[in-house]
Design a protein around this motif. Structure first.
Motif, mmCIF file in Angstrom:
data_model
loop_
_atom_site.group_PDB
_atom_site.id
_atom_site.type_symbol
_atom_site.label_atom_id
_atom_site.label_comp_id
_atom_site.label_asym_id
_atom_site.label_seq_id
_atom_site.Cartn_x
_atom_site.Cartn_y
_atom_site.Cartn_z
ATOM 1 N N ARG A 125 0.831 -1.204 0.000
ATOM 2 C CA ARG A 125 0.000 0.000 0.000
ATOM 3 C C ARG A 125 0.865 1.252 0.000
ATOM 4 O O ARG A 125 0.557 2.226 -0.689
ATOM 5 N N ILE A 128 2.042 1.888 -3.475
ATOM 6 C CA ILE A 128 0.979 2.497 -4.281
ATOM 7 C C ILE A 128 0.855 3.982 -3.954
ATOM 8 O O ILE A 128 0.770 4.833 -4.853
ATOM 9 N N GLU A 129 0.842 4.313 -2.676
ATOM 10 C CA GLU A 129 0.705 5.711 -2.251
ATOM 11 C C GLU A 129 1.817 6.591 -2.810
ATOM 12 O O GLU A 129 1.603 7.761 -3.124
ATOM 13 N N VAL A 132 1.222 6.866 -7.102
ATOM 14 C CA VAL A 132 -0.018 7.341 -7.720
ATOM 15 C C VAL A 132 -0.047 8.867 -7.725
ATOM 16 O O VAL A 132 0.244 9.511 -6.725
ATOM 17 N N CYS A 178 -5.669 3.614 -10.815
ATOM 18 C CA CYS A 178 -5.865 4.297 -9.542
ATOM 19 C C CYS A 178 -6.133 5.785 -9.733
ATOM 20 O O CYS A 178 -5.300 6.499 -10.314
ATOM 21 N N ASN A 180 -6.657 7.593 -6.980
ATOM 22 C CA ASN A 180 -5.811 8.004 -5.862
ATOM 23 C C ASN A 180 -5.378 6.739 -5.141
ATOM 24 O O ASN A 180 -5.778 5.638 -5.530
ATOM 25 N N ALA A 181 -4.576 6.882 -4.098
ATOM 26 C CA ALA A 181 -3.983 5.716 -3.448
ATOM 27 C C ALA A 181 -5.006 4.809 -2.776
ATOM 28 O O ALA A 181 -4.724 3.640 -2.515
ATOM 29 N N CYS A 184 -8.528 2.247 -6.314
ATOM 30 C CA CYS A 184 -7.935 1.577 -7.471
ATOM 31 C C CYS A 184 -8.911 0.539 -8.024
ATOM 32 O O CYS A 184 -9.427 -0.294 -7.277
#
Length: 209
Positions: A125, A128-129, A132, A178, A180-181, A184
């Motif tokens: 996670r 991803i944050e 993105v 996505c 945003n984080a 998705c």
């Protein structure tokens, strides 16, 4: 919007020998794995990829290098994409019919030092944050089966047991779109190719050759 294309590494010598390993510098790709990585690079040539990130583990790094050579992009090593830390199971052989993970989930087996599902999900996670953004870009992330399963299960709101049936084959594509984080859409899970249907959902900043 960011498209994140997770790719599991190609077939490695550890896969063939049925060895569990989180070691960084052991178990390279097989000839089959090299061919799988080349095919993945060809699939990705359909899309304008901005960056390639990779686990530091040899089998993933080799896969990323081969893909990067096809796309003219040098991969960036990111520790968050590494293999699950296996604790006392590291460098042990396994019987595919034994289902050690299922025994562990049912509390029939204790594995000392094994990275928890929650910790693995947390680092994926976090990855991803960090990637993105709002620039309509596409990135590739080469990782391993369990970390990719973990992030898919997270967005499907599943835990490890509920997501047991998620399978991530070697050199397969798991694609997230996505906004945003925390939002998705999963477009594919463990696919051998990037389909026309998926390509049609990848919006303006993706160039189809």
């Amino acid at each position: 919007m960011t498209v994140v294309i997770f790719i599991r590494h190609g077939q490695s010598t550890s896969n063939v020998s049925k060895i569990l390993s989180h070691d960084t510098n052991s178990y390279p790709l097989t000839e089959e794995g090299i061919m799988q990585a080349k095919e993945a690079g060809k699939e990705l040539s359909k899309i304008k990829v901005e960056k390639i990130y990779t686990s530091p583990v040899l089998r993933a790094y080799q896969t990323a290098l081969i893909i990067g050579e096809s796309l003219g992009i040098f991969p960036i090593v990111d520790e968050r994409l590494r293999e699950r830390y296996l604790g006392e199971l590291n460098n042990t052989t396994f019987d595919p019919s034994d289902h050690w993970k299922l025994k562990m989930l049912k509390k029939q087996l204790e594995v000392k030092g094994l990275e928890s599902w929650e910790d693995m999900t947390r680092r994926m996670r976090n990855f991803i944050e960090s990637v993105v953004n709002k620039n309509n870009n596409v990135i590739v992330a080469v990782s391993h089966s369990d970390p990719i399963r973990a992030i898919v299960a997270y967005f499907l709101k599943l835990d490890d047991i509920s997501g047991w049936g998620i399978r991530i084959p070697n050199a397969s594509f798991t694609i997230l779109k996505c906004n945003n984080a925390n939002s998705c859409e999963i477009l594919s899970i463990g696919s051998p190719v990037i389909t026309t249907q998926v390509l049609s959902k990848l919006n303006v900043n993706v160039k189809i050759s």
